[in-house]
Each structure stands twice: as C-alpha cells, then as structure tokens.
Design an enzyme around this catalytic site. Structure first.
Site, PDB file in Angstrom:
ATOM      1  N   CYS A   1       8.378  53.728 -49.806  1.00 32.25           N
ATOM      2  CA  CYS A   1       8.496  54.744 -50.861  1.00 32.25           C
ATOM      3  C   CYS A   1       8.585  54.127 -52.255  1.00 32.25           C
ATOM      4  CB  CYS A   1       9.710  55.620 -50.600  1.00 32.25           C
ATOM      5  SG  CYS A   1       9.616  56.481 -49.027  1.00 32.25           S
TER       6      CYS A   1
ATOM      7  N   CYS B   1       5.284  53.846 -53.822  1.00 30.82           N
ATOM      8  CA  CYS B   1       4.416  55.022 -53.652  1.00 30.82           C
ATOM      9  C   CYS B   1       4.229  55.784 -54.968  1.00 30.82           C
ATOM     10  CB  CYS B   1       5.036  55.945 -52.610  1.00 30.82           C
ATOM     11  SG  CYS B   1       4.094  57.458 -52.375  1.00 30.82           S
TER      12      CYS B   1
ATOM     13  N   CYS C   1       8.369  63.506 -54.191  1.00 28.96           N
ATOM     14  CA  CYS C   1       8.412  63.584 -52.732  1.00 28.96           C
ATOM     15  C   CYS C   1       9.782  64.105 -52.265  1.00 28.96           C
ATOM     16  CB  CYS C   1       8.140  62.212 -52.131  1.00 28.96           C
ATOM     17  SG  CYS C   1       8.234  62.225 -50.341  1.00 28.96           S
TER      18      CYS C   1
ATOM     19  N   CYS D   1       2.574  55.235 -46.678  1.00 26.26           N
ATOM     20  CA  CYS D   1       3.366  56.292 -46.026  1.00 26.26           C
ATOM     21  C   CYS D   1       3.132  56.190 -44.517  1.00 26.26           C
ATOM     22  CB  CYS D   1       2.948  57.660 -46.562  1.00 26.26           C
ATOM     23  SG  CYS D   1       4.145  58.947 -46.160  1.00 26.26           S
TER      24      CYS D   1
ATOM     25  N   GLU E   1     -15.320  58.301 -38.971  1.00 27.22           N
ATOM     26  CA  GLU E   1     -14.256  59.305 -38.811  1.00 27.22           C
ATOM     27  C   GLU E   1     -13.921  59.511 -37.342  1.00 27.22           C
ATOM     28  OE1 GLU E   1     -12.299  61.129 -40.961  1.00 27.22           O
ATOM     29  OE2 GLU E   1     -13.016  59.634 -42.362  1.00 27.22           O
TER      30      GLU E   1
HETATM   31  S1  SF4 Z   1       7.541  58.682 -51.320  1.00 29.76           S
HETATM   32 FE1  SF4 Z   1       7.032  60.283 -49.834  1.00 29.76          FE
HETATM   33  S2  SF4 Z   1       4.796  60.247 -49.741  1.00 29.76           S
HETATM   34 FE2  SF4 Z   1       5.460  58.323 -50.665  1.00 29.76          FE
HETATM   35  S3  SF4 Z   1       5.655  56.830 -48.985  1.00 29.76           S
HETATM   36 FE3  SF4 Z   1       7.662  57.790 -49.288  1.00 29.76          FE
HETATM   37  S4  SF4 Z   1       7.677  59.497 -47.878  1.00 29.76           S
HETATM   38 FE4  SF4 Z   1       5.545  58.909 -48.107  1.00 29.76          FE
END
Ligand code: SF4
Length: 351
Positions: free
Chosen positions: A198, A201, A207, A191, A36
């Site tokens: 996106c 995602c 989102c 992200c 970390e």
């Molecule tokens: S949908 Fe939203 S959380 Fe997902 S990669 Fe795109 S900006 Fe990031």
C-alpha cells in the site's frame, strides 16, 4: 473521484507499469485474446513461455483454426484448465467460418464466442480495438473490492453486479487501453493477494481498505464447502516392446481431449478388464498414489503398473487408444499429473 483515480493510475502506469510484455507489442485482437485466455488463473511469468511457443506455432486465427485439437492441447500441456484451449480452437474455427477470419469488434459478438466472457470481451475491445470497454478480471476485482471496501464474495451475482458498476464508474473515456493495462498491472504487482504494498500504491489516499487497515480482508472468500474426494486406479500397461497403452480422454469431463492412461472402473476386476482386451498380466506393481485438486473435487490417482504379455489389444480406429513409447511418443497433450507419472516411468523405459 472517478477521474482522479484514473489520472493517478495512469501517472503510475507511465512510470512503473509493464510496457514490454510480449502481447503488448503489436496488440492485435488475436494476440490480446490468446494472452487474456492464458492469463486466466495463471501468473504472467508462467504464461510468457507458453504464449511465445503458442504464437510461433499459431501466429494467427487461420493457423489456429487449421490445427488439430491434439496440436493445440500439446501447446497447453501443463497450463491447466484445458477447456480454455479447446474453446480457443473452437472459437478460431467459428471466426474462420462465420466471420471470414475477421475478429469481431462488438461486445455482443465477442461474448457469443466460446470461452469469451464479459471481461475478456472488454479487454479485447479496450486493448486491441481501443474502444471504451470495461473489464473485471481477478486482479481488477481485488483492487476495486479493496479500494471501495466492497463487502461480500464476488462470486455472488449481487456482489458481481455492484462491482461491474464500480468498474464502469472508474473507467475513463480517454486512454482506455492504458487504463485497462494499468489497473491489471496494479493488481498483479502492488495490490497482490497476500501482501499488498500500500505504501507504494497510487490509490492509497482514497483506498478504504487501507484506511481500515485490513486490505487482505477483501475480496471476501468463497464460503467454505468441503470438496468431495474421488479415487481412481490408473492402469500403466506396458507390453513386451516397452510401449505403454494410452487413451485420449472423452471430450466431456476432466482433461477432455488430453491423453492419459486407462482408468480401471471400480466394479471391474483387473483380470476381466485385461482378458476383454486380449491381454494377460505377467506382473503388477502399485506405484505411489498422487493427488490432484480440481476446482470442484479432489482426485487421488492410484497407479498400477501392469506388464502384459501381448500387444493384441485393439487400437481404436479413430486413434483414441494407442501403444506408445514414453516419453518421446506422446500423441498429444497430457495433463500435468500424468506428466508426473510418465516421469516416474522414465527409468523403466531406458533400462
Ligand atoms: S492502497 Fe488499496 S488499492 Fe493500493 S495496494 Fe493497498 S489495498 Fe490495494
């Protein structure tokens, strides 16, 4: 909503997350802690070889606590933000002396240790102790700022406070270790800062930034402030035995505890500086300047190579000033710009 976010994230993590990073195998508090700290401000691919080398030299708290600061900093050379390494060393010694080598488990005890903030303490508790705990590192901030379209710069305390609340609301009570790794992975792989993917995602349906069509607008950037610029003349003094004078930098200030060339203070004339140390310049040559950006100022180093006629200069009793052969004789860790300077010297040392 919070539950559904965690469920989607965990499903994605099971299929696409990273499961074989070196610190994920046998995630003891010590191994999680080192990873970390290394991962702060630094990419995974850069960290892996450093982590492996560090672990093979300091496999546990005791070996780290018993090492010298020079040994620890030498393993950090090139990673930057050296206060991290000094704090690791101090913290290992505190755990040895005050906690009988047992890694603390509570948020409060962890946050009392040098270099361990709220998020790092949360990561150690979640990943190693598998306790319910919340994290908010750079990757997680980016995901949450975008997902909830959180306005404002997260460095502002009111924005940070709101983000911690959002992070807490989404963190599930079950599989908290996997969720923690999952949200960090999402920030690191999909992200990302400049080109969020996106369409791949798992959070795309909820989102807000994606719906607005502007994920990259979040998190908001720090309001611009012109960085002050500094200039330093650095003396690359070489004696007749082709040794270079190096000094350990004071604990406080930039590159604390690392080895560097001496700096010629602005109001001191070179001849006077040398004479005070029993040295005389035979010749001198200005080398090309190099610049380095710190978080709060920019530094231009003007290297001046000076051939000196005697080695009579006193080496400090505490070993903080030494004539060394380069590059092989380095006595400890060296900051990256000084490594670059030493590389320029290589031809001179081999002629
Ligand atoms: S949908 Fe939203 S959380 Fe997902 S990669 Fe795109 S900006 Fe990031």
């Amino acid at each position: 909503m919070p539950d559904s976010l965690a469920i989607r994230l965990l499903d994605w993590y099971d299929q696409h997350g990273r499961h074989d990073l070196p610190w994920q195998l046998n995630p003891t508090p010590y191994r999680v802690w080192i990873s970390e700290i290394m991962l702060q401000q630094t990419q995974v691919t850069t960290v892996i070889p450093y982590y492996q080398r560090f672990m093979s030299s300091f496999p546990d708290v005791k070996t780290l606590a018993d090492a010298t600061q020079d040994q620890v900093l030498a393993h950090w050379s090139g990673l930057g933000y050296y206060a991290r390494a000094r704090n690791l060393h101090k913290t290992a010694q505190i755990i040895q002396q005050q906690h009988k080598l047992r890694f603390p488990e509570s948020q409060e005890d962890l946050e009392a240790l040098p270099g361990i903030g709220r998020s790092t303490a949360g990561a150690i508790r979640a990943l190693a102790h598998k306790q319910y705990a919340v994290i908010l590192d750079g990757n997680v901030k980016r995901v949450l700022c975008r997902h909830d379209a959180v306005p404002g710069w997260p460095g502002k305390s009111a924005v940070a406070k709101g983000l911690w609340q959002v992070a807490e609301d989404y963190t599930p009570k079950q599989r908290v270790d996997d969720y923690t790794q999952a949200i960090m992975d999402l920030g690191a792989t999909l992200c990302t800062r400049t080109k969020p993917r996106c369409d791949d995602c798992p959070l795309q349906t909820t989102c807000v930034a994606k719906a607005q069509g502007n994920p990259s607008a979040y998190p908001e950037k720090k309001p611009p402030k012109k960085k002050p610029q500094r200039e330093e003349t650095m003396l690359l003094m070489v004696n007749e035995e082709r040794q270079w004078l190096m000094q350990r930098r004071p604990e406080k200030g930039i590159w604390g505890g690392l080895w560097s060339f001496p700096v010629l203070e602005q109001d001191i004339v070179l001849e006077v500086y040398l004479a005070a140390r029993g040295l005389k310049a035979q010749s001198q040559k200005a080398l090309p300047p190099l610049t380095h950006q710190f978080s709060h100022f920019g530094l231009t180093i003007k290297p001046l190579e000076v051939r000196v006629s005697t080695t009579r200069v006193q080496e400090q009793h505490d070993g903080s000033s030494q004539w060394v052969s380069l590059p092989q004789g380095l006595p400890g860790g060296v900051p990256a710009p000084i490594t670059r300077l030493i590389e320029q010297l290589k031809p001179a040392t081999t002629t």
